[in-house]
Write a protein that holds these residues in place. Structure first.
Motif, short mmCIF file in Angstrom:
data_model
loop_
_atom_site.label_atom_id
_atom_site.label_comp_id
_atom_site.label_asym_id
_atom_site.label_seq_id
_atom_site.Cartn_x
_atom_site.Cartn_y
_atom_site.Cartn_z
N GLY A 91 0.77 -1.23 0.00
CA GLY A 91 0.00 0.00 0.00
C GLY A 91 0.81 1.28 0.00
O GLY A 91 0.31 2.34 -0.38
N HIS A 92 2.07 1.22 0.40
CA HIS A 92 2.84 2.45 0.53
C HIS A 92 3.48 2.92 -0.76
O HIS A 92 4.07 3.99 -0.82
CB HIS A 92 3.95 2.25 1.57
CG HIS A 92 4.94 1.21 1.14
ND1 HIS A 92 4.70 -0.14 1.20
CD2 HIS A 92 6.18 1.35 0.59
CE1 HIS A 92 5.74 -0.79 0.72
NE2 HIS A 92 6.65 0.08 0.35
N HIS A 93 3.38 2.11 -1.81
CA HIS A 93 4.07 2.48 -3.05
C HIS A 93 3.34 3.60 -3.78
O HIS A 93 2.15 3.52 -4.03
CB HIS A 93 4.17 1.28 -3.99
CG HIS A 93 5.29 0.35 -3.64
ND1 HIS A 93 6.61 0.68 -3.80
CD2 HIS A 93 5.28 -0.90 -3.11
CE1 HIS A 93 7.37 -0.33 -3.40
NE2 HIS A 93 6.59 -1.29 -2.97
N ARG A 94 4.08 4.64 -4.10
CA ARG A 94 3.54 5.67 -4.97
C ARG A 94 4.00 5.40 -6.40
O ARG A 94 4.99 4.71 -6.62
CB ARG A 94 4.02 7.05 -4.51
CG ARG A 94 3.42 7.44 -3.16
CD ARG A 94 3.89 8.81 -2.73
NE ARG A 94 3.65 9.80 -3.77
CZ ARG A 94 4.15 11.04 -3.74
NH1 ARG A 94 4.92 11.42 -2.74
NH2 ARG A 94 3.88 11.91 -4.70
N LEU A 95 3.28 5.95 -7.36
CA LEU A 95 3.66 5.79 -8.76
C LEU A 95 5.07 6.37 -8.94
O LEU A 95 5.32 7.51 -8.58
CB LEU A 95 2.66 6.53 -9.64
CG LEU A 95 2.70 6.23 -11.13
CD1 LEU A 95 2.31 4.78 -11.40
CD2 LEU A 95 1.76 7.18 -11.87
N PRO A 96 5.99 5.59 -9.51
CA PRO A 96 7.35 6.10 -9.66
C PRO A 96 7.41 7.25 -10.68
O PRO A 96 6.57 7.36 -11.57
CB PRO A 96 8.14 4.89 -10.15
CG PRO A 96 7.13 3.94 -10.69
CD PRO A 96 5.86 4.20 -9.96
N ALA A 97 8.43 8.08 -10.50
CA ALA A 97 8.55 9.29 -11.31
C ALA A 97 8.57 9.00 -12.81
O ALA A 97 8.00 9.75 -13.61
CB ALA A 97 9.82 10.05 -10.91
N HIS A 98 9.20 7.90 -13.21
CA HIS A 98 9.31 7.63 -14.65
C HIS A 98 7.96 7.23 -15.27
O HIS A 98 7.85 7.07 -16.47
CB HIS A 98 10.38 6.59 -14.94
CG HIS A 98 10.06 5.21 -14.43
ND1 HIS A 98 10.28 4.84 -13.13
CD2 HIS A 98 9.53 4.14 -15.04
CE1 HIS A 98 9.90 3.58 -12.97
NE2 HIS A 98 9.45 3.14 -14.10
N LEU A 99 6.96 7.06 -14.41
CA LEU A 99 5.64 6.72 -14.95
C LEU A 99 4.62 7.83 -14.73
O LEU A 99 3.47 7.69 -15.11
CB LEU A 99 5.11 5.45 -14.27
CG LEU A 99 5.61 4.15 -14.86
CD1 LEU A 99 5.16 2.98 -14.00
CD2 LEU A 99 5.10 3.98 -16.28
N ASP A 100 5.06 8.93 -14.17
CA ASP A 100 4.06 9.91 -13.73
C ASP A 100 3.35 10.63 -14.85
O ASP A 100 2.40 11.36 -14.59
CB ASP A 100 4.64 10.90 -12.70
CG ASP A 100 5.68 11.80 -13.32
OD1 ASP A 100 5.92 11.69 -14.55
OD2 ASP A 100 6.25 12.63 -12.60
N ARG A 101 3.79 10.45 -16.08
CA ARG A 101 3.05 11.06 -17.20
C ARG A 101 2.07 10.09 -17.85
O ARG A 101 1.28 10.47 -18.71
CB ARG A 101 4.02 11.57 -18.26
CG ARG A 101 4.90 12.72 -17.77
CD ARG A 101 5.62 13.35 -18.95
NE ARG A 101 4.68 13.87 -19.92
CZ ARG A 101 4.90 13.91 -21.23
NH1 ARG A 101 6.00 13.46 -21.73
NH2 ARG A 101 3.99 14.41 -22.06
#
Lengths: 221, 221
Positions: A201-211
């Motif tokens: 549950g703690h995982h945020r979307l990684p930066a390389h996928l944020d678009r």
């Protein structure tokens, strides 16, 4: 630098649709996710969709070492990447067409045995899918590497073909104003990333996928 | 009815991704616009993107009678249609993958000489692009028909392969909660029809195209 012009990479039909610049070739290859790999097996053609990646003038392919068509160190092949851009509706059925960009690479792919280049090929393929992915995920284990064959294909013999713009009707059909004519654009778009059901549950979307979840079509924008 | 199971249409790798129902084959073929046609020329594979259409258990292909690879009446070929549905981001780079559906048809395409079937094949291809298009536009002239070869390929020997769902990571990587994992969906969508610049002003969008501009992705809805 121009694309090569061997007999098989010179377009026989509609040579006006041929691009001759290597930058065009790279652009078509870089935009795609799937290539269609053609090989000859028992004398017959076989075409399979597969991932790929480009580094300079080399295209990397990979597959299981157990795959029948990857048994040999040399793989005569043809790799084609196609982007469909639109359906062209003409005034006459025989002028219906598609707007597209396609790259066709002919050559012999060579199995990569050097461990460093093997890893580099895999990295190129993963980074082609999504830049940043290689540094995000666990690197291959020795066992995983041994199970995966990497092939390198030189881009020296290739052609690019594109069609764009409105229908090319006969002048008589245009003058007669026969029917509606135009283009229905086709686009490939990505949606919002869907986390794996078993993701912590703690995982945020990684930066390389944020678009990836942008409402904007970022691959055609 | 099951798909055939000859040696080349039996999946060697990941047989769990094989579909065995003809309805699956038809669905994958019917949803696509472009196929990748593989042929053997001078002993080497050549893969070209082209249009196609399906009628029952027959796939129709067409091309200029001047095309080098359509010179003979019998064309041993492989036709592959692929839909990319998503990029699969795993916790480990070697488990990155793509969600897709693909159909691979093996066989010998036969040139159609019967005039009625020739016309039927062309109609099947045009209607495949957009149902309703054939009745909307001008039918082929005798000269246009003579310049266009139609080939029929039996769907008897074919396979369907699909991957869907979340990444398939090693249990240890899931437990270790290594990294974000999930799927970035990929869709093919159509945009608003763009009328030809030389279209007469009185033409309204024909009924068979009136869904093309929907904001809804009608091919994946």
């Amino acid at each position: 630098m121009n694309l090569s012009a061997t007999e098989r990479s010179t377009l026989g039909r509609k040579p006006d649709r041929a691009a001759t610049d290597r930058a065009d070739l790279h652009a078509v290859l870089d935009e795609g996710w799937v290539c269609h790999l053609g090989v000859v097996r028992d004398g017959a053609p076989v075409v399979l969709p597969t991932a790929y990646g480009r580094d300079g003038e080399t295209l990397y392919l990979h597959g299981s070492t157990g795959a029948r068509y990857l048994r040999d160190d040399e793989l005569p092949c043809c790799v084609t990447v196609t982007h469909l851009d639109g359906i062209v509706h003409a005034r006459a059925v025989m002028h219906f067409s598609m707007n597209y960009r396609s790259a066709v690479v002919h050559g012999v792919a060579h199995r990569v045995h050097d461990p460093e280049r093997h890893l580099h090929g895999l990295r190129t393929i993963i980074e082609h899918l999504t830049p940043g992915a290689w540094d995000h995920a666990r690197r291959p284990s020795r066992r995983e590497l041994a199970a995966t064959a990497v092939f390198a294909l030189d881009l020296g013999e290739a052609s690019v073909k594109t069609r764009s713009g409105p229908p090319s009707d006969d002048e008589a059909d245009v003058t007669a104003d026969l029917a509606w004519a135009g283009v229905v654009p086709v686009r490939t778009v990505t949606g919002s990333p869907e986390p794996a059901p078993d993701l912590g549950g703690h995982h945020r979307l990684p930066a390389h996928l944020d678009r990836a979840g942008d409402p904007v079509d970022h691959r055609y924008g």
